[in-house]
Design an enzyme around this catalytic site. Sequence first.
Site, PDB file in Angstrom:
ATOM      1  CD  GLN A 522      24.700 -49.575 -69.576  1.00  0.00           C
ATOM      2  OE1 GLN A 522      24.600 -48.724 -68.849  1.00  0.00           O
ATOM      3  NE2 GLN A 522      25.277 -50.759 -69.429  1.00  0.00           N
ATOM      4  N   GLY A 523      20.844 -49.375 -72.801  1.00  0.00           N
ATOM      5  CA  GLY A 523      19.557 -50.151 -72.823  1.00  0.00           C
ATOM      6  C   GLY A 523      19.682 -51.399 -72.129  1.00  0.00           C
ATOM      7  CE1 TYR A 524      24.144 -52.971 -72.356  1.00  0.00           C
ATOM      8  CE2 TYR A 524      25.121 -53.906 -70.158  1.00  0.00           C
ATOM      9  CZ  TYR A 524      25.307 -53.667 -71.612  1.00  0.00           C
ATOM     10  OH  TYR A 524      26.654 -53.747 -72.304  1.00  0.00           O
ATOM     11  CB  SER A 525      17.743 -51.868 -66.365  1.00  0.00           C
ATOM     12  OG  SER A 525      19.041 -52.092 -65.793  1.00  0.00           O
ATOM     13  CD  GLU A 640      29.946 -49.977 -66.017  1.00  0.00           C
ATOM     14  OE1 GLU A 640      29.805 -51.286 -66.192  1.00  0.00           O
ATOM     15  OE2 GLU A 640      28.904 -49.614 -65.724  1.00  0.00           O
ATOM     16  CD  GLU A 766      22.347 -55.229 -51.680  1.00  0.00           C
ATOM     17  OE1 GLU A 766      22.549 -54.653 -52.917  1.00  0.00           O
ATOM     18  OE2 GLU A 766      22.599 -54.562 -50.674  1.00  0.00           O
TER      19      GLU A 766
HETATM   20  C1  LIG Z   1      20.803 -44.105 -60.961  1.00  0.00           C
HETATM   21  C2  LIG Z   1      20.666 -45.516 -61.846  1.00  0.00           C
HETATM   22  C3  LIG Z   1      21.014 -45.117 -63.440  1.00  0.00           C
HETATM   23  C4  LIG Z   1      20.849 -46.211 -63.883  1.00  0.00           C
HETATM   24  N1  LIG Z   1      21.318 -46.108 -65.222  1.00  0.00           N
HETATM   25  C5  LIG Z   1      20.939 -47.373 -66.346  1.00  0.00           C
HETATM   26  C6  LIG Z   1      21.245 -47.267 -67.577  1.00  0.00           C
HETATM   27  O1  LIG Z   1      21.766 -46.246 -67.968  1.00  0.00           O
HETATM   28  N2  LIG Z   1      20.843 -48.293 -68.267  1.00  0.00           N
HETATM   29  C7  LIG Z   1      20.432 -49.480 -67.904  1.00  0.00           C
HETATM   30  O2  LIG Z   1      20.330 -50.374 -68.405  1.00  0.00           O
HETATM   31  N3  LIG Z   1      20.130 -49.614 -66.422  1.00  0.00           N
HETATM   32  C8  LIG Z   1      20.532 -48.341 -65.537  1.00  0.00           C
HETATM   33  N4  LIG Z   1      20.323 -48.638 -64.174  1.00  0.00           N
HETATM   34  C9  LIG Z   1      19.697 -49.705 -63.631  1.00  0.00           C
HETATM   35  C10 LIG Z   1      20.622 -50.442 -62.855  1.00  0.00           C
HETATM   36  O3  LIG Z   1      21.628 -51.516 -63.385  1.00  0.00           O
HETATM   37  C11 LIG Z   1      19.711 -51.567 -61.952  1.00  0.00           C
HETATM   38  O4  LIG Z   1      18.714 -50.955 -61.041  1.00  0.00           O
HETATM   39  C12 LIG Z   1      20.250 -52.544 -61.245  1.00  0.00           C
HETATM   40  O5  LIG Z   1      21.330 -53.536 -62.039  1.00  0.00           O
HETATM   41  C13 LIG Z   1      19.513 -53.287 -60.269  1.00  0.00           C
HETATM   42  O6  LIG Z   1      18.579 -53.804 -60.754  1.00  0.00           O
HETATM   43  P1  LIG Z   1      16.826 -53.527 -60.101  1.00  0.00           P
HETATM   44  O7  LIG Z   1      16.890 -51.911 -59.932  1.00  0.00           O
HETATM   45  O8  LIG Z   1      15.999 -54.319 -60.828  1.00  0.00           O
HETATM   46  O9  LIG Z   1      16.927 -54.253 -58.784  1.00  0.00           O
HETATM   47  P2  LIG Z   1      16.749 -55.881 -58.444  1.00  0.00           P
HETATM   48  O10 LIG Z   1      17.828 -56.571 -59.281  1.00  0.00           O
HETATM   49  O11 LIG Z   1      15.175 -55.787 -58.531  1.00  0.00           O
HETATM   50  O12 LIG Z   1      17.309 -55.711 -57.000  1.00  0.00           O
HETATM   51  C14 LIG Z   1      16.536 -55.444 -55.672  1.00  0.00           C
HETATM   52  C15 LIG Z   1      17.284 -55.598 -54.633  1.00  0.00           C
HETATM   53  O13 LIG Z   1      17.756 -57.183 -54.791  1.00  0.00           O
HETATM   54  C16 LIG Z   1      19.066 -57.236 -54.370  1.00  0.00           C
HETATM   55  N5  LIG Z   1      19.376 -58.423 -54.975  1.00  0.00           N
HETATM   56  C17 LIG Z   1      18.737 -58.877 -56.346  1.00  0.00           C
HETATM   57  N6  LIG Z   1      19.460 -60.106 -56.691  1.00  0.00           N
HETATM   58  C18 LIG Z   1      20.229 -60.588 -55.754  1.00  0.00           C
HETATM   59  C19 LIG Z   1      20.967 -61.598 -55.492  1.00  0.00           C
HETATM   60  N7  LIG Z   1      21.217 -62.623 -56.388  1.00  0.00           N
HETATM   61  N8  LIG Z   1      21.746 -61.672 -54.318  1.00  0.00           N
HETATM   62  C20 LIG Z   1      21.309 -60.593 -53.319  1.00  0.00           C
HETATM   63  N9  LIG Z   1      20.788 -59.676 -53.681  1.00  0.00           N
HETATM   64  C21 LIG Z   1      20.103 -59.447 -54.632  1.00  0.00           C
HETATM   65  C22 LIG Z   1      19.554 -55.835 -55.106  1.00  0.00           C
HETATM   66  O14 LIG Z   1      20.899 -55.912 -54.630  1.00  0.00           O
HETATM   67  C23 LIG Z   1      18.555 -55.081 -54.461  1.00  0.00           C
HETATM   68  O15 LIG Z   1      18.797 -54.810 -53.271  1.00  0.00           O
HETATM   69  C24 LIG Z   1      20.388 -47.456 -63.271  1.00  0.00           C
HETATM   70  C25 LIG Z   1      19.912 -47.407 -61.990  1.00  0.00           C
HETATM   71  C26 LIG Z   1      20.260 -46.303 -61.249  1.00  0.00           C
HETATM   72  C27 LIG Z   1      19.978 -46.529 -59.826  1.00  0.00           C
END
Ligand SMILES: Cc1cc2nc3c(=O)[nH]c(=O)nc-3n(C[C@H](O)[C@H](O)[C@H](O)COP(=O)(O)OP(=O)(O)OC[C@H]3O[C@@H](n4cnc5c(N)ncnc54)[C@H](O)[C@@H]3O)c2cc1C
Length: 781
Positions: A522-525, A640, A766
Amino acid sequence: MMTPSSFLDDNADIAAFRDSAGDFLGAVDQRMRTRALQEHPAGFDRNYWQALAAQGWFSILVPEDDGGMGLGLAEVCAVADQAGYHLLPEPFVDAGVQPLQLLALLPPGPLRTRLVEGMQAGTIVAGVAWQESAGQTEPETPATIAKREGGRLRLRGRKRFVQPAVDADGWLVWACFEGDDAILWLPATAPGASAESRCGVDGSVQGDIALDASLPGAEDAILAVGEPARRALRQANEAARIAQAAELAGIARRAFELTRQYLCDREQFGKPIGSFQALQHRLVDGWMQVELAAACLRDVLVQARAAGDDPAALARAASRAQARCGHAAAEMCRMAIQLHGAIGTTFEYDVGLYFRRALALSARLGNAAAHRRRFAGSDTALAGEASPAGPGRYESFPNDLDWEAMPEAEFRRMVRALFARHYPDARRHMPYRQSWAETRDWYMTLSRLGWLAPAWPKEHGGMGLPPDKLIAYIEESEAWGIARPPDQGLNMVGPILMRFGTDAQRARFLPKILSGEHVWTQGYSEPNAGSDLAAVRTEAVLDGDEFIVNGQKTWTTWGADGTHMFMLVRTDKTVKKQAGISFLLVDLKTPGITVRPIRNIADEQEFCEVFFDNVRVPRENLVGALNQGWTIAKALLGYERLFTGSPKHSQHTLHQVEKLARQRGLFADAVFRARFTELQLDTLDLGAAYAGFAQMAKRGEPIPPSISMLKIWSTETYERLALLLIEAADEYGGMRHHVATDEVDLHIVAPLFNALGAKIFAGSNEIQRNILAKAVLELPG
Ligand SMILES: Cc1cc2nc3c(=O)[nH]c(=O)nc-3n(C[C@H](O)[C@H](O)[C@H](O)COP(=O)(O)OP(=O)(O)OC[C@H]3O[C@@H](n4cnc5c(N)ncnc54)[C@H](O)[C@@H]3O)c2cc1C
């Protein structure tokens, strides 16, 4: 706003019962009555009590042969819930449930008949005087003695926390008569019976009854002796506890509603205070307690019915209800006051009334802590994880039976037989996410058997399981501890192509998912698009029949194993960010792609970052229309969240803590035991909440946005359990790998590492709270 759940929503008859009770109680302002009765010596109004009697509420538990309705606890709870919600000042549970349940269970006789008739009619108002000291949860042999003296019956002793105390017509007293436990009737007019009233914090009046009473004779007073008396009192106490839990749930729900409204109306800094995220998240946490209380009660009512004659099972159910609902009401009401600011701390304002009622009720019949202790004391309660039931005797596993017609229990037996036959025992409950190399054999086995895609329709090579069997399949595989293979092709791309793809895309990609030839990621992030996913910057520019892709994806689970990626790419920078995103399928062997593994905090290779440098992707790999990728990305979310909210990790970790505690003899430590029980109850209530959503999925209904609460509660319960596991392991809590010694045989830290990630992926907790605040609580933006 979606109204908070009530435990009665699923049953139309009982919900109707609740609604009619609500209509009756809502016809007058019970909060005004509560205020007006604060100075009343008895704390309740006898005339209004008669009006309640006329509703038939005191007849609910009375058998039809005795002129009652012969209904059950669910109906009682429906009324109690409304009594809590509307803040009925009269002691419905103490005088309308407990004594009538007690009498209903006693042997027949003229005295019993007279009392049942009078109490049902509301002309006799009575309480049960059983307790002799604070903190007593069981009716032990009473110190109150009833003795024959010269043709009369002499009653000596002291009863505590009796309600009603003042203006009662009498009490059903638990006393020792001729060396055995007994229940007798003591009229309030008997000489030598005096009630010392004590004011409850909510304006109710209860009291101690000092007894040096003389009654005409045993025949006129004794209702039951020995085992029938003991059994009836225990059962009446448990019924009262469950009803009181329902009243507390009603209080919590109303306190939530009042607070939510206040957050919408009250303005500070030029906007409604409900738009502040700190308050939104706190209110979401309060609402989750309200929802958990509803889920818990739903489950407890089923357990209470199933308990039948088993007093221990009924006691466990009652303690569970009191522990959750007492906690939920206390939490929600305290939060309500904080979120109202100073006005919440005034006598006049309504939330204070709810707070005080919650305080008073949750102290009666055992507070939440006492009930957690009692729950912990029942041995059978110690079963963190039910081992899966035995497999059936199946030799073959056809994948094209008439699933609709097959009973669910038989289907489950068949699934377990398949696991027992084909899944390697050594790979059950693996501590970390498994790679393709580790799970490939299992994937291919399922592929060979035709059991790989239970959810897919038959026309696409799946089993076409109906929703109930699909949920059963998933639950069984979780209970068996099957390691999750890379399944994003099966669970994400496959369903998306079926819904949004072209025939050519389906023909090209679906068979290769089923054969294991393609492993999807999955290439979202992206580095700067996490929670704010719509900020994706990886760009795809059309050049003839190809897109040219440049950018970076990150946190790609199974990235090192993947052959393909489904990704969100920016195809228009000029429009609102959600509007310029497309959904693209990419072969990871295409020139210009670099995959770099990232080791996770557990030092395992779990995810990767993926770089795109002028990567040419055929236009035919675009799914749906250009710039419509956001709609497709969102379509994945509901199911999901059901699976990230599954109780499996918490249940398994609870089992691990239990195993460790037994290995190390920790259950003798009262502090450890209390914490274990609290988490055990959290896990049970998580299971109950999950079951509610799973039922919707089984019925094929759309999953509502309130599902986000499951993800929060499941991952945070999981984390709390993981922390307890580490603490309980003492020095072993700092060990990196599976520890196998004569003291411990477990992987101690793995659950914590997993839980840390689980609170972040699939939308961080969050973000889930934001969703709930907006989509469910409808707080101002
Ligand atoms: C084990 C694991 C597997 C993963 N696998 C995949 C994958 O296969 N494919 C993929 O695409 N992604 C994957 N991810 C990524 C995951 O979807 C992102 O980590 C997630 O969406 C959070 O983004 P970020 O890490 O950039 O944190 P950020 O968005 O930068 O958040 C940092 C902190 O700020 C908080 N925050 C951010 N925005 C807000 C808001 N509006 N209000 C309150 N708090 C907020 C967050 O909750 C967090 O505590 C994976 C992540 C993990 C940990």
